[in-house]
Design a protein around this motif. Sequence first.
Motif, PDB file in Angstrom:
ATOM      1  N   GLY A  14      -3.163  -9.327  -6.724  1.00 35.61           N
ATOM      2  CA  GLY A  14      -2.948  -7.882  -6.722  1.00 35.61           C
ATOM      3  C   GLY A  14      -2.749  -7.271  -8.085  1.00 35.61           C
ATOM      4  O   GLY A  14      -2.197  -6.176  -8.197  1.00 35.61           O
ATOM      5  N   HIS A  15      -3.252  -7.932  -9.144  1.00 36.27           N
ATOM      6  CA  HIS A  15      -3.045  -7.384 -10.478  1.00 36.27           C
ATOM      7  C   HIS A  15      -3.807  -6.078 -10.683  1.00 36.27           C
ATOM      8  O   HIS A  15      -3.322  -5.172 -11.356  1.00 36.27           O
ATOM      9  CB  HIS A  15      -3.470  -8.408 -11.539  1.00 36.27           C
ATOM     10  CG  HIS A  15      -2.480  -9.514 -11.722  1.00 36.27           C
ATOM     11  ND1 HIS A  15      -2.846 -10.827 -11.825  1.00 36.27           N
ATOM     12  CD2 HIS A  15      -1.125  -9.494 -11.802  1.00 36.27           C
ATOM     13  CE1 HIS A  15      -1.765 -11.576 -11.973  1.00 36.27           C
ATOM     14  NE2 HIS A  15      -0.714 -10.797 -11.958  1.00 36.27           N
ATOM     15  N   ALA A  16      -5.019  -5.970 -10.149  1.00 33.96           N
ATOM     16  CA  ALA A  16      -5.776  -4.726 -10.302  1.00 33.96           C
ATOM     17  C   ALA A  16      -5.199  -3.609  -9.455  1.00 33.96           C
ATOM     18  O   ALA A  16      -5.207  -2.439  -9.855  1.00 33.96           O
ATOM     19  CB  ALA A  16      -7.244  -4.951  -9.956  1.00 33.96           C
ATOM     20  N   LEU A  17      -4.699  -3.955  -8.259  1.00 35.37           N
ATOM     21  CA  LEU A  17      -4.030  -2.985  -7.400  1.00 35.37           C
ATOM     22  C   LEU A  17      -3.093  -3.745  -6.472  1.00 35.37           C
ATOM     23  O   LEU A  17      -3.549  -4.520  -5.629  1.00 35.37           O
ATOM     24  CB  LEU A  17      -5.034  -2.176  -6.565  1.00 35.37           C
ATOM     25  CG  LEU A  17      -4.405  -1.104  -5.667  1.00 35.37           C
ATOM     26  CD1 LEU A  17      -3.855   0.050  -6.506  1.00 35.37           C
ATOM     27  CD2 LEU A  17      -5.415  -0.563  -4.653  1.00 35.37           C
ATOM     28  N   PRO A  18      -1.789  -3.557  -6.604  1.00 33.15           N
ATOM     29  CA  PRO A  18      -0.852  -4.213  -5.685  1.00 33.15           C
ATOM     30  C   PRO A  18      -0.939  -3.590  -4.295  1.00 33.15           C
ATOM     31  O   PRO A  18      -1.578  -2.552  -4.102  1.00 33.15           O
ATOM     32  CB  PRO A  18       0.511  -3.948  -6.332  1.00 33.15           C
ATOM     33  CG  PRO A  18       0.311  -2.720  -7.151  1.00 33.15           C
ATOM     34  CD  PRO A  18      -1.118  -2.743  -7.623  1.00 33.15           C
ATOM     35  N   ALA A  19      -0.315  -4.214  -3.324  1.00 34.57           N
ATOM     36  CA  ALA A  19      -0.402  -3.760  -1.936  1.00 34.57           C
ATOM     37  C   ALA A  19      -0.044  -2.276  -1.826  1.00 34.57           C
ATOM     38  O   ALA A  19       1.025  -1.842  -2.258  1.00 34.57           O
ATOM     39  CB  ALA A  19       0.527  -4.585  -1.055  1.00 34.57           C
ATOM     40  N   THR A  20      -0.971  -1.502  -1.251  1.00 34.27           N
ATOM     41  CA  THR A  20      -0.822  -0.048  -1.162  1.00 34.27           C
ATOM     42  C   THR A  20      -1.220   0.422   0.225  1.00 34.27           C
ATOM     43  O   THR A  20      -2.239  -0.004   0.764  1.00 34.27           O
ATOM     44  CB  THR A  20      -1.719   0.646  -2.205  1.00 34.27           C
ATOM     45  OG1 THR A  20      -1.361   0.194  -3.520  1.00 34.27           O
ATOM     46  CG2 THR A  20      -1.571   2.156  -2.135  1.00 34.27           C
ATOM     47  N   SER A  21      -0.412   1.284   0.805  1.00 36.81           N
ATOM     48  CA  SER A  21      -0.722   1.890   2.104  1.00 36.81           C
ATOM     49  C   SER A  21      -0.573   3.401   1.971  1.00 36.81           C
ATOM     50  O   SER A  21       0.373   3.896   1.337  1.00 36.81           O
ATOM     51  CB  SER A  21       0.223   1.385   3.193  1.00 36.81           C
ATOM     52  OG  SER A  21       0.103  -0.011   3.376  1.00 36.81           O
ATOM     53  N   LEU A  22      -1.504   4.142   2.562  1.00 30.29           N
ATOM     54  CA  LEU A  22      -1.416   5.600   2.544  1.00 30.29           C
ATOM     55  C   LEU A  22      -2.325   6.181   3.614  1.00 30.29           C
ATOM     56  O   LEU A  22      -3.183   5.493   4.159  1.00 30.29           O
ATOM     57  CB  LEU A  22      -1.777   6.166   1.163  1.00 30.29           C
ATOM     58  CG  LEU A  22      -3.166   5.881   0.588  1.00 30.29           C
ATOM     59  CD1 LEU A  22      -4.191   6.901   1.082  1.00 30.29           C
ATOM     60  CD2 LEU A  22      -3.114   5.898  -0.930  1.00 30.29           C
ATOM     61  N   GLU A  23      -2.115   7.457   3.915  1.00 31.80           N
ATOM     62  CA  GLU A  23      -2.943   8.178   4.875  1.00 31.80           C
ATOM     63  C   GLU A  23      -3.230   9.579   4.343  1.00 31.80           C
ATOM     64  O   GLU A  23      -2.372  10.216   3.742  1.00 31.80           O
ATOM     65  CB  GLU A  23      -2.248   8.300   6.235  1.00 31.80           C
ATOM     66  CG  GLU A  23      -1.999   6.991   6.940  1.00 31.80           C
ATOM     67  CD  GLU A  23      -1.372   7.185   8.307  1.00 31.80           C
ATOM     68  OE1 GLU A  23      -1.356   8.344   8.791  1.00 31.80           O
ATOM     69  OE2 GLU A  23      -0.896   6.199   8.885  1.00 31.80           O
ATOM     70  N   ILE A  24      -4.443  10.040   4.588  1.00 30.15           N
ATOM     71  CA  ILE A  24      -4.803  11.427   4.298  1.00 30.15           C
ATOM     72  C   ILE A  24      -5.617  11.948   5.474  1.00 30.15           C
ATOM     73  O   ILE A  24      -6.245  11.164   6.196  1.00 30.15           O
ATOM     74  CB  ILE A  24      -5.609  11.566   2.990  1.00 30.15           C
ATOM     75  CG1 ILE A  24      -6.857  10.667   3.013  1.00 30.15           C
ATOM     76  CG2 ILE A  24      -4.754  11.219   1.801  1.00 30.15           C
ATOM     77  CD1 ILE A  24      -7.752  10.832   1.797  1.00 30.15           C
ATOM     78  N   GLU A  25      -5.606  13.254   5.663  1.00 32.57           N
ATOM     79  CA  GLU A  25      -6.365  13.809   6.781  1.00 32.57           C
ATOM     80  C   GLU A  25      -6.812  15.227   6.491  1.00 32.57           C
ATOM     81  O   GLU A  25      -6.327  15.888   5.568  1.00 32.57           O
ATOM     82  CB  GLU A  25      -5.556  13.748   8.074  1.00 32.57           C
ATOM     83  CG  GLU A  25      -4.352  14.649   8.123  1.00 32.57           C
ATOM     84  CD  GLU A  25      -3.651  14.576   9.473  1.00 32.57           C
ATOM     85  OE1 GLU A  25      -4.144  13.880  10.369  1.00 32.57           O
ATOM     86  OE2 GLU A  25      -2.609  15.230   9.615  1.00 32.57           O
ATOM     87  N   THR A  26      -7.740  15.692   7.303  1.00 31.71           N
ATOM     88  CA  THR A  26      -8.334  17.017   7.156  1.00 31.71           C
ATOM     89  C   THR A  26      -7.261  18.101   7.153  1.00 31.71           C
ATOM     90  O   THR A  26      -6.324  18.085   7.951  1.00 31.71           O
ATOM     91  CB  THR A  26      -9.320  17.265   8.307  1.00 31.71           C
ATOM     92  OG1 THR A  26     -10.377  16.314   8.227  1.00 31.71           O
ATOM     93  CG2 THR A  26      -9.896  18.673   8.239  1.00 31.71           C
ATOM     94  N   GLY A  27      -7.417  19.029   6.233  1.00 33.23           N
ATOM     95  CA  GLY A  27      -6.529  20.190   6.195  1.00 33.23           C
ATOM     96  C   GLY A  27      -5.252  19.992   5.423  1.00 33.23           C
ATOM     97  O   GLY A  27      -4.387  20.873   5.433  1.00 33.23           O
ATOM     98  N   HIS A  28      -5.129  18.867   4.731  1.00 30.26           N
ATOM     99  CA  HIS A  28      -3.902  18.605   3.984  1.00 30.26           C
ATOM    100  C   HIS A  28      -4.228  18.050   2.604  1.00 30.26           C
ATOM    101  O   HIS A  28      -5.152  17.253   2.448  1.00 30.26           O
ATOM    102  CB  HIS A  28      -3.003  17.611   4.730  1.00 30.26           C
ATOM    103  CG  HIS A  28      -2.495  18.138   6.032  1.00 30.26           C
ATOM    104  ND1 HIS A  28      -1.456  19.040   6.118  1.00 30.26           N
ATOM    105  CD2 HIS A  28      -2.898  17.905   7.295  1.00 30.26           C
ATOM    106  CE1 HIS A  28      -1.237  19.330   7.391  1.00 30.26           C
ATOM    107  NE2 HIS A  28      -2.098  18.659   8.125  1.00 30.26           N
ATOM    108  N   ALA A  29      -3.449  18.484   1.616  1.00 35.27           N
ATOM    109  CA  ALA A  29      -3.514  17.911   0.269  1.00 35.27           C
ATOM    110  C   ALA A  29      -2.308  17.005   0.106  1.00 35.27           C
ATOM    111  O   ALA A  29      -1.170  17.421   0.357  1.00 35.27           O
ATOM    112  CB  ALA A  29      -3.496  19.011  -0.787  1.00 35.27           C
ATOM    113  N   ARG A  30      -2.554  15.773  -0.310  1.00 36.59           N
ATOM    114  CA  ARG A  30      -1.468  14.819  -0.493  1.00 36.59           C
ATOM    115  C   ARG A  30      -1.618  14.162  -1.856  1.00 36.59           C
ATOM    116  O   ARG A  30      -2.699  14.133  -2.427  1.00 36.59           O
ATOM    117  CB  ARG A  30      -1.494  13.762   0.612  1.00 36.59           C
ATOM    118  CG  ARG A  30      -1.601  14.353   2.012  1.00 36.59           C
ATOM    119  CD  ARG A  30      -1.236  13.335   3.059  1.00 36.59           C
ATOM    120  NE  ARG A  30       0.204  13.133   3.091  1.00 36.59           N
ATOM    121  CZ  ARG A  30       0.773  12.129   3.757  1.00 36.59           C
ATOM    122  NH1 ARG A  30       0.032  11.234   4.378  1.00 36.59           N
ATOM    123  NH2 ARG A  30       2.081  12.006   3.783  1.00 36.59           N
TER     124      ARG A  30
END
Length: 329
Positions: A14-30
């Motif tokens: 995971g040196h380039a990117l460690p464990a990551t979780s996220l969500e995005i959806e229509t109609g929202h800026a996050r």
Amino acid sequence: MRIALHEVTKGKKGHALPATSLEIETGHARFVLVETELRPTVLGLIATGRMRPDSGEVTIDGARNAKELRRRTALVDAPEVSDPHPGVTLAAVVGEELMFAGLPATPVHARRWLNDIGFGELAAQPIGTIKPSVRVRVMAELAVLRDDVEGFVLVSPDRHGGRPEGWWRIATEFADRGFAVLVIVGGSAAAVIERLPEALETDYPSNATVPVRPLADVTGQTALLPQADPVAEPAEDPVAEPVEAPEPDGDQDSVVERAERDETPRSEEPGEPDPAGDRVSSRSPSASSLNDPGEASDEPDPAAEPPVVDTDTGPHADTDTDPTNGAER
């Protein structure tokens, strides 16, 4: 549209990117806070289906479909991948993006488009000298010109300076227009965004690492995802969608290779990057844009006509591509 990343990683350990979780959806800026020089680009590539994670999964509307994810999202201004060369004029950047959106793309059309959004006087100015909020506005407007694009990931706008409020409110405007927007930022910008009045007053979490709702498929049923073994080496997913990708550009390093080289101890061998591809022609400045920034040339650069298109998704390098959608990022 909902995009969910669950425990995705990239690179050895995971040196380039460690464990990551996220969500995005229509109609929202996050927004999501990701530090270091290269990790924001790696996350942007994975979140838009242009790079396979080494572990974890990415879904769109509950399904694992990288081709659909690439078609419906754009990667905006990602360092080393889709950011224009700072010496290229704004009109040249616009002309290239108009071409990939299937629209008339002559210098006249580029200036007319800039006039329409209120920045015609900046046509001959190198994009590297453009005000950060204007740059974000122009790049985002170009990204959503394509009919299939329903959302975009904006990578590290804070690296250009300026006040985070300016480009963050532009991101929320696009969300109000019905797009799904993810902005990858550093710690200082994240601290500012969290304290904006609209962020404090809303009941919708602006931080993408806070789940909107439990990960769900398109029927609304909660999907229970197994937790990854922290000590086990990531195994190659036998059901992952095969991605056809062009040969990487030999003139520039892979984003993942650079991240591995910077992050991994010398005794470890760098992990292999995923093949990827995106158009990169706007990363090379024309002579007129560098030598005479005060005057835009009506004559297209012979070296750039037709523009050099390495792949189908923008000036991105080393990413998985969809050959049927040459305008994606």
